[in-house]
Design a protein around this motif. Structure first.
Motif, PDB file in Angstrom:
ATOM      1  N   ASN A 148       9.869   9.963  -3.866  1.00  0.00           N
ATOM      2  CA  ASN A 148       9.139  11.174  -4.253  1.00  0.00           C
ATOM      3  C   ASN A 148       7.801  11.122  -3.541  1.00  0.00           C
ATOM      4  O   ASN A 148       6.941  10.327  -3.889  1.00  0.00           O
ATOM      5  CB  ASN A 148       8.952  11.219  -5.769  1.00  0.00           C
ATOM      6  CG  ASN A 148       8.255  12.490  -6.242  1.00  0.00           C
ATOM      7  OD1 ASN A 148       7.422  13.059  -5.537  1.00  0.00           O
ATOM      8  ND2 ASN A 148       8.599  12.924  -7.438  1.00  0.00           N
ATOM      9  N   SER A 149       7.635  11.955  -2.521  1.00  0.00           N
ATOM     10  CA  SER A 149       6.431  11.861  -1.685  1.00  0.00           C
ATOM     11  C   SER A 149       5.164  12.083  -2.491  1.00  0.00           C
ATOM     12  O   SER A 149       4.115  11.499  -2.203  1.00  0.00           O
ATOM     13  CB  SER A 149       6.503  12.865  -0.541  1.00  0.00           C
ATOM     14  OG  SER A 149       6.672  14.189  -1.024  1.00  0.00           O
ATOM     15  N   ASP A 150       5.215  12.948  -3.511  1.00  0.00           N
ATOM     16  CA  ASP A 150       4.024  13.198  -4.320  1.00  0.00           C
ATOM     17  C   ASP A 150       3.657  11.987  -5.169  1.00  0.00           C
ATOM     18  O   ASP A 150       2.520  11.862  -5.616  1.00  0.00           O
ATOM     19  CB  ASP A 150       4.247  14.401  -5.240  1.00  0.00           C
ATOM     20  CG  ASP A 150       4.320  15.708  -4.459  1.00  0.00           C
ATOM     21  OD1 ASP A 150       3.761  15.754  -3.348  1.00  0.00           O
ATOM     22  OD2 ASP A 150       4.938  16.663  -4.956  1.00  0.00           O
ATOM     23  N   GLY A 151       4.622  11.087  -5.415  1.00  0.00           N
ATOM     24  CA  GLY A 151       4.357   9.947  -6.274  1.00  0.00           C
ATOM     25  C   GLY A 151       3.897   8.709  -5.546  1.00  0.00           C
ATOM     26  O   GLY A 151       3.659   7.664  -6.159  1.00  0.00           O
ATOM     27  N   LEU A 152       3.775   8.792  -4.201  1.00  0.00           N
ATOM     28  CA  LEU A 152       3.410   7.612  -3.419  1.00  0.00           C
ATOM     29  C   LEU A 152       1.916   7.548  -3.112  1.00  0.00           C
ATOM     30  O   LEU A 152       1.511   6.802  -2.216  1.00  0.00           O
ATOM     31  CB  LEU A 152       4.212   7.586  -2.102  1.00  0.00           C
ATOM     32  CG  LEU A 152       5.697   7.277  -2.247  1.00  0.00           C
ATOM     33  CD1 LEU A 152       6.364   7.268  -0.877  1.00  0.00           C
ATOM     34  CD2 LEU A 152       5.915   5.930  -2.939  1.00  0.00           C
ATOM     35  N   GLY A 153       1.113   8.286  -3.853  1.00  0.00           N
ATOM     36  CA  GLY A 153      -0.327   8.293  -3.618  1.00  0.00           C
ATOM     37  C   GLY A 153      -0.970   6.920  -3.583  1.00  0.00           C
ATOM     38  O   GLY A 153      -1.737   6.605  -2.661  1.00  0.00           O
ATOM     39  N   PRO A 154      -0.704   6.049  -4.557  1.00  0.00           N
ATOM     40  CA  PRO A 154      -1.338   4.727  -4.557  1.00  0.00           C
ATOM     41  C   PRO A 154      -1.010   3.908  -3.308  1.00  0.00           C
ATOM     42  O   PRO A 154      -1.899   3.301  -2.706  1.00  0.00           O
ATOM     43  CB  PRO A 154      -0.772   4.072  -5.821  1.00  0.00           C
ATOM     44  CG  PRO A 154      -0.446   5.213  -6.722  1.00  0.00           C
ATOM     45  CD  PRO A 154       0.050   6.294  -5.815  1.00  0.00           C
ATOM     46  N   ALA A 155       0.257   3.901  -2.911  1.00  0.00           N
ATOM     47  CA  ALA A 155       0.643   3.123  -1.734  1.00  0.00           C
ATOM     48  C   ALA A 155       0.067   3.718  -0.459  1.00  0.00           C
ATOM     49  O   ALA A 155      -0.390   2.995   0.434  1.00  0.00           O
ATOM     50  CB  ALA A 155       2.167   3.055  -1.637  1.00  0.00           C
ATOM     51  N   LEU A 156       0.077   5.032  -0.353  1.00  0.00           N
ATOM     52  CA  LEU A 156      -0.458   5.673   0.843  1.00  0.00           C
ATOM     53  C   LEU A 156      -1.962   5.454   0.953  1.00  0.00           C
ATOM     54  O   LEU A 156      -2.496   5.272   2.050  1.00  0.00           O
ATOM     55  CB  LEU A 156      -0.134   7.164   0.827  1.00  0.00           C
ATOM     56  CG  LEU A 156       1.355   7.527   0.900  1.00  0.00           C
ATOM     57  CD1 LEU A 156       1.540   9.034   0.875  1.00  0.00           C
ATOM     58  CD2 LEU A 156       2.009   6.942   2.142  1.00  0.00           C
ATOM     59  N   ALA A 157      -2.651   5.478  -0.188  1.00  0.00           N
ATOM     60  CA  ALA A 157      -4.093   5.212  -0.180  1.00  0.00           C
ATOM     61  C   ALA A 157      -4.368   3.779   0.265  1.00  0.00           C
ATOM     62  O   ALA A 157      -5.321   3.513   1.014  1.00  0.00           O
ATOM     63  CB  ALA A 157      -4.676   5.468  -1.567  1.00  0.00           C
ATOM     64  N   LYS A 158      -3.527   2.842  -0.188  1.00  0.00           N
ATOM     65  CA  LYS A 158      -3.664   1.441   0.209  1.00  0.00           C
ATOM     66  C   LYS A 158      -3.458   1.295   1.712  1.00  0.00           C
ATOM     67  O   LYS A 158      -4.210   0.595   2.404  1.00  0.00           O
ATOM     68  CB  LYS A 158      -2.617   0.601  -0.535  1.00  0.00           C
ATOM     69  CG  LYS A 158      -2.723  -0.898  -0.298  1.00  0.00           C
ATOM     70  CD  LYS A 158      -3.793  -1.518  -1.152  1.00  0.00           C
ATOM     71  CE  LYS A 158      -3.735  -3.028  -1.082  1.00  0.00           C
ATOM     72  NZ  LYS A 158      -4.755  -3.660  -1.930  1.00  0.00           N
ATOM     73  N   ALA A 159      -2.441   1.974   2.241  1.00  0.00           N
ATOM     74  CA  ALA A 159      -2.175   1.909   3.675  1.00  0.00           C
ATOM     75  C   ALA A 159      -3.318   2.521   4.469  1.00  0.00           C
ATOM     76  O   ALA A 159      -3.745   1.983   5.497  1.00  0.00           O
ATOM     77  CB  ALA A 159      -0.868   2.632   3.991  1.00  0.00           C
ATOM     78  N   LYS A 160      -3.831   3.626   3.986  1.00  0.00           N
ATOM     79  CA  LYS A 160      -4.916   4.300   4.698  1.00  0.00           C
ATOM     80  C   LYS A 160      -6.166   3.438   4.763  1.00  0.00           C
ATOM     81  O   LYS A 160      -6.820   3.324   5.800  1.00  0.00           O
ATOM     82  CB  LYS A 160      -5.221   5.640   4.015  1.00  0.00           C
ATOM     83  CG  LYS A 160      -6.187   6.526   4.785  1.00  0.00           C
ATOM     84  CD  LYS A 160      -6.294   7.891   4.124  1.00  0.00           C
ATOM     85  CE  LYS A 160      -7.215   8.816   4.905  1.00  0.00           C
ATOM     86  NZ  LYS A 160      -7.302  10.160   4.279  1.00  0.00           N
ATOM     87  N   SER A 161      -6.509   2.791   3.632  1.00  0.00           N
ATOM     88  CA  SER A 161      -7.706   1.946   3.607  1.00  0.00           C
ATOM     89  C   SER A 161      -7.543   0.713   4.488  1.00  0.00           C
ATOM     90  O   SER A 161      -8.522   0.158   4.983  1.00  0.00           O
ATOM     91  CB  SER A 161      -8.028   1.520   2.169  1.00  0.00           C
ATOM     92  OG  SER A 161      -7.023   0.663   1.653  1.00  0.00           O
ATOM     93  N   ALA A 162      -6.276   0.315   4.707  1.00  0.00           N
ATOM     94  CA  ALA A 162      -6.005  -0.845   5.555  1.00  0.00           C
ATOM     95  C   ALA A 162      -5.797  -0.447   7.018  1.00  0.00           C
ATOM     96  O   ALA A 162      -5.385  -1.267   7.828  1.00  0.00           O
ATOM     97  CB  ALA A 162      -4.781  -1.591   5.037  1.00  0.00           C
ATOM     98  N   LYS A 163      -6.037   0.831   7.335  1.00  0.00           N
ATOM     99  CA  LYS A 163      -5.864   1.343   8.697  1.00  0.00           C
ATOM    100  C   LYS A 163      -4.412   1.215   9.156  1.00  0.00           C
ATOM    101  O   LYS A 163      -4.125   0.864  10.292  1.00  0.00           O
ATOM    102  CB  LYS A 163      -6.787   0.602   9.674  1.00  0.00           C
ATOM    103  CG  LYS A 163      -8.270   0.867   9.448  1.00  0.00           C
ATOM    104  CD  LYS A 163      -8.650   2.272   9.886  1.00  0.00           C
ATOM    105  CE  LYS A 163     -10.154   2.496   9.810  1.00  0.00           C
ATOM    106  NZ  LYS A 163     -10.545   3.848  10.262  1.00  0.00           N
ATOM    107  N   ILE A 164      -3.506   1.484   8.239  1.00  0.00           N
ATOM    108  CA  ILE A 164      -2.080   1.436   8.543  1.00  0.00           C
ATOM    109  C   ILE A 164      -1.553   2.868   8.564  1.00  0.00           C
ATOM    110  O   ILE A 164      -1.554   3.542   7.542  1.00  0.00           O
ATOM    111  CB  ILE A 164      -1.334   0.601   7.488  1.00  0.00           C
ATOM    112  CG1 ILE A 164      -1.784  -0.851   7.572  1.00  0.00           C
ATOM    113  CG2 ILE A 164       0.168   0.714   7.679  1.00  0.00           C
ATOM    114  CD1 ILE A 164      -1.311  -1.698   6.439  1.00  0.00           C
TER     115      ILE A 164
END
Length: 368
Positions: A148-164
Motif C-alpha cells: 500500500n503505497s500510502d502506508g509506506l511513509g515511515p520507510a520512505l522517509a527513512k530512505a529519503k533521510s539516508a539519501k536512498i
C-alpha cells in the motif's frame, strides 16, 4: 492483480517494480526464493515474454542522482559491490509475485548486484519494518513492490533521510521517488468491460465485480476503469454487486459463493486478478452453473491456469499484467546513476489473451 492484480505492481534506493500491488496474493521469500516451476520457466523465457515499453512519459530531462532530493551518492551497479534491497509485498505462492521476484533476482545476478530480499506477506507495517531493516543492512538501492503505497511513509522517509532514492508510485517524481514502471491498470479494466460486452449482447449483463485489496492504486484503477467504461459505452451493463476478494483465490471463492446466493441473476464476473477469477470459477461450479456458459468471466493477470481456462472456454479473456520487471527496473537504476536519467512514468505493453490466441500464447511461453 492480481490486481490483479494486480499492480499489481519498486527502496535503500527503493525501486518499485511494477505493481499490481496485489495483482496477486501472499509467503515469505528470502534471497533464494523462486516460485513454482511454470512461473520460473516463463521468467526464463526472456526473448518471448520480456516486458516492452508501451509509452514512456513525455520527453525531457530525466531524474538523475544529481537532481533527486537535492542529490544522492552515485552507485556503480556493475562493480559487484553494490547492495540492492528488494521488498516484495505478497506471497510468491501467487504466480505473478513468483515471476516478478524471479525476474528481479535474475537481473541482479546478471549485473553482479548483491540482492537482499524480504517479503511482507500483505502486511504494510511489516513492509515498513523490512525496508528499514534493509537500509540498516547497507542497501543502497531498494526495489519495492508496495503493499500500500500510502502506508509506506515511515520507510520512505527513512530512505529519503539516508539519501536512498526511491522508484515507486503515488508520490512526487524526483522528490519522493524516481519513477513508476508498470501497467496501465485503468486501461486494463476498460478492456475487461469491452470483452464482457462483446459476449453478453452488447453489455446486457448483470455483473459481479471481485475487487482487489482495498486502499491500493491497482484496485482503485481497475474498479474505476471498468465502471467508467460500462457507464460510457454499455448502458445495459449493470453492476449488481462489488465486493473485495483481496486478490486471493480462497477469498474470491467465498465471496462469489455468497454473491451467487444473494444475486442469482448474476451472469457475468469481472475479477480484478486471476487468483480471484479461479476462486470464482470454483464457486460457479459449486452452484451448479457452468463458467463460460451460464456465467461469463473476465480477469486480469495472465497466469498459466487462467489462460488455459480462456482456451477451454471457461473464461472469456485474460488481460496480462507482465511481472518481469528485472531488466527494466535495473535499467532504470542504471539510467538514474548515468547521464540520461529516468523518466517519471513508463507504461509497459501487456498482452490480451482471448479464445483466438490463448493456445498460441501457452505454446510460446508468454504466460507465467
Amino acid at each position: 492483480m492480481n490486481v490483479s492484480s494486480r499492480a499489481k505492481a519498486l527502496t535503500a534506493a527503493v525501486l518499485t517494480a511494477g505493481l499490481c500491488l496485489a495483482a496477486a496474493g501472499c509467503t515469505k521469500s528470502d534471497s533464494s526464493s523462486g516460485g513454482d516451476s511454470h512461473a520460473s520457466a516463463a521468467a526464463d523465457n526472456d526473448s518471448a515474454a520480456s516486458q516492452q515499453v508501451a509509452s514512456p512519459s513525455a520527453a525531457g530531462p530525466g531524474c538523475t542522482y544529481k537532481t533527486y532530493g537535492g542529490g544522492v551518492p552515485r552507485l556503480d551497479l556493475t562493480g559487484g559491490r553494490t547492495i540492492v534491497g528488494f521488498s516484495q509485498s505478497e506471497s510468491t505462492s501467487n504466480p505473478f509475485r513468483a515471476t516478478e521476484t524471479k525476474s528481479i533476482e535474475q537481473q541482479a545476478k546478471k549485473l553482479g548486484v548483491k540482492l537482499i530480499e524480504r517479503n511482507a506477506n500483505a502486511d504494510v507495517n511489516t513492509q515498513n519494518s523490512q525496508i528499514e531493516d534493509m537500509i540498516a543492512q547497507g542497501a543502497k538501492a531498494l526495489i519495492v513492490a508496495p503493499e500500500n503505497s500510502d502506508g509506506l511513509g515511515p520507510a520512505l522517509a527513512k530512505a529519503k533521510s539516508a539519501k536512498i532514492p526511491v522508484l515507486t508510485i503515488d508520490r512526487t517524481a524526483c522528490t519522493d521517488f524516481m519513477a513508476f514502471i508498470g501497467s496501465d491498470f485503468y486501461h486494463q479494466a476498460q478492456l475487461a468491460a469491452d470483452d464482457l460486452a462483446g459476449v453478453t449482447g452488447g453489455g446486457d449483463a448483470h455483473v459481479a465485480i471481485l475487487t482487489g485489496t482495498p486502499g491500493n492504486n491497482v484496485t482503485t484503477d481497475r474498479t474505476k476503469g471498468f465502471e467508467d467504461r460500462a457507464r460510457a459505452k454499455y448502458p445495459k451493463m449493470k453492476v449488481v454487486a462489488s465486493q473485495t476478494g483481496n486478490f486471493a483465490q480462497t477469498d474470491g471463492q467465498k465471496v462469489m459463493e455468497q454473491l451467487l446466493q444473494s444475486h442469482p441473476d448474476i451472469n457475468a464476473v469481472y475479477a480484478e486478478n486471476d487468483e480471484m477469477a479461479l476462486g470464482a470459477i470454483q464457486a460457479i461450479r459449486s452452484a451448479g452453473r457452468t463458467p463460460g456458459k451460464d456465467v461469463k468471466v473476465v480477469s486480469i493477470d495472465g497466469i498459466e491456469q487462467a489462460v488455459k481456462n480462456v482456451g477451454a472456454g471457461q473464461m472469456v479473456s485474460d488481460i496480462e499484467t507482465n511481472p518481469r520487471f528485472g531488466p527494466l527496473a535495473f535499467q532504470a537504476l542504471q539510467d538514474f546513476y548515468g547521464t540520461t536519467g529516468v523518466q517519471p512514468k513508463v507504461i509497459i505493453k501487456d498482452g490480451h489473451f482471448t479464445a483466438g490466441n490463448a493456445k498460441q500464447a501457452l505454446e510460446q511461453g508468454l504466460v507465467y
